[in-house]
Design an enzyme around this catalytic site. Structure first.
Site, mmCIF file in Angstrom:
data_model
loop_
_atom_site.group_PDB
_atom_site.id
_atom_site.type_symbol
_atom_site.label_atom_id
_atom_site.label_comp_id
_atom_site.label_asym_id
_atom_site.label_seq_id
_atom_site.Cartn_x
_atom_site.Cartn_y
_atom_site.Cartn_z
ATOM 1 N N LYS A 1 1.001 -0.785 0.118
ATOM 2 C CA LYS A 1 0.021 -0.360 0.005
ATOM 3 C C LYS A 1 1.054 1.563 -0.172
ATOM 4 C CE LYS A 1 -1.958 1.482 3.741
ATOM 5 N NZ LYS A 1 -3.279 2.035 4.778
ATOM 6 N N ASP B 1 -6.454 1.579 1.135
ATOM 7 C CA ASP B 1 -7.195 2.026 2.086
ATOM 8 C C ASP B 1 -8.349 1.168 2.728
ATOM 9 O OD1 ASP B 1 -8.460 4.072 1.707
ATOM 10 O OD2 ASP B 1 -7.384 4.937 3.019
#
Length: 213
Positions: free
Chosen positions: A120, A138
């Site tokens: 991420k 997220d």
């Protein structure tokens, strides 16, 4: 959800915010990397408060490395998990200095090899600093993608894979920011603000919530 509806959603989000940006404050790829590393399980607001004090003092790998773990802690102690984050920041700076001449590598594998940097975080840096069409999923993006039925998946990897498949090329660079902001301010977790949502009529969420309910 069909592709025509997806495109309409993206067109509306683009019309409302043609040039979306992260709410993290940064002025170099390195500052962005450290801010994103610090943002795990923390708000952008709390990270910005910390980096507002840290970056005027040290905003390069060498300068932050010279602070040491304890020195970094003094600036980030208001952020969750600051002990482990401080250690990762120093380890990351050391690797950047030893292996990358103090520069942020524009390379996924190299980024993910840095302590505290997962897929991420690498996606955010590649997208925001270098303009790659990556999509960092997220909690906000995961929720918006599943709730609207735009790109459903049981975990963040599945949602990322689906988004990369269904989002047209022209929207890929910006969709990360659009969905985060939409999830943060409109499609919030407990009580989505459906009555003020610009894509409410396109969203396939069955339990929409309106102010008079």
């Amino acid at each position: 959800m069909n592709n025509q509806k997806r495109t309409q959603i993206l067109e509306r989000l683009r019309a409302e915010n043609p040039h979306p940006e992260t709410e993290l404050k940064w002025s170099s790829p390195f500052e962005l990397l450290i801010a994103v590393l610090l943002s795990a399980q923390a708000t952008d607001v709390s990270v910005n408060k910390a980096t507002d004090k840290l970056y005027p003092i040290a905003n390069t790998p060498q300068a932050i490395y010279d602070l040491g773990v304890e020195g970094v802690k003094t600036y980030i102690k208001t952020i969750g998990l600051f002990n482990s984050k401080a250690e990762n920041v120093i380890k990351t700076c050391k690797i950047l200095l030893n292996k990358h001449n103090g520069e942020i590598p524009e390379d996924r594998e190299a980024l993910e090899a840095l302590p505290g940097v997962g897929r991420k975080t690498a996606n955010v840096v590649l997208n925001t600093a270098f303009g790659w069409p990556t999509i960092a999923v997220d909690t906000h993006i995961f929720r918006v993608s599943n709730r609207t039925k735009f790109a459903m998946g049981k975990n963040v990897d599945q949602v990322e894979e689906k988004l990369l498949k269904v989002v047209p090329t022209e929207f890929k660079v910006d969709v990360h920011h659009w969905f985060i902001l939409h999830g943060r301010y409109t499609c919030i977790a407990r009580k989505p603000r459906c009555g003020s949502c610009i894509i409410e009529d396109l969203c396939e969420f069955k339990d929409k919530i309106y102010p008079d309910e």
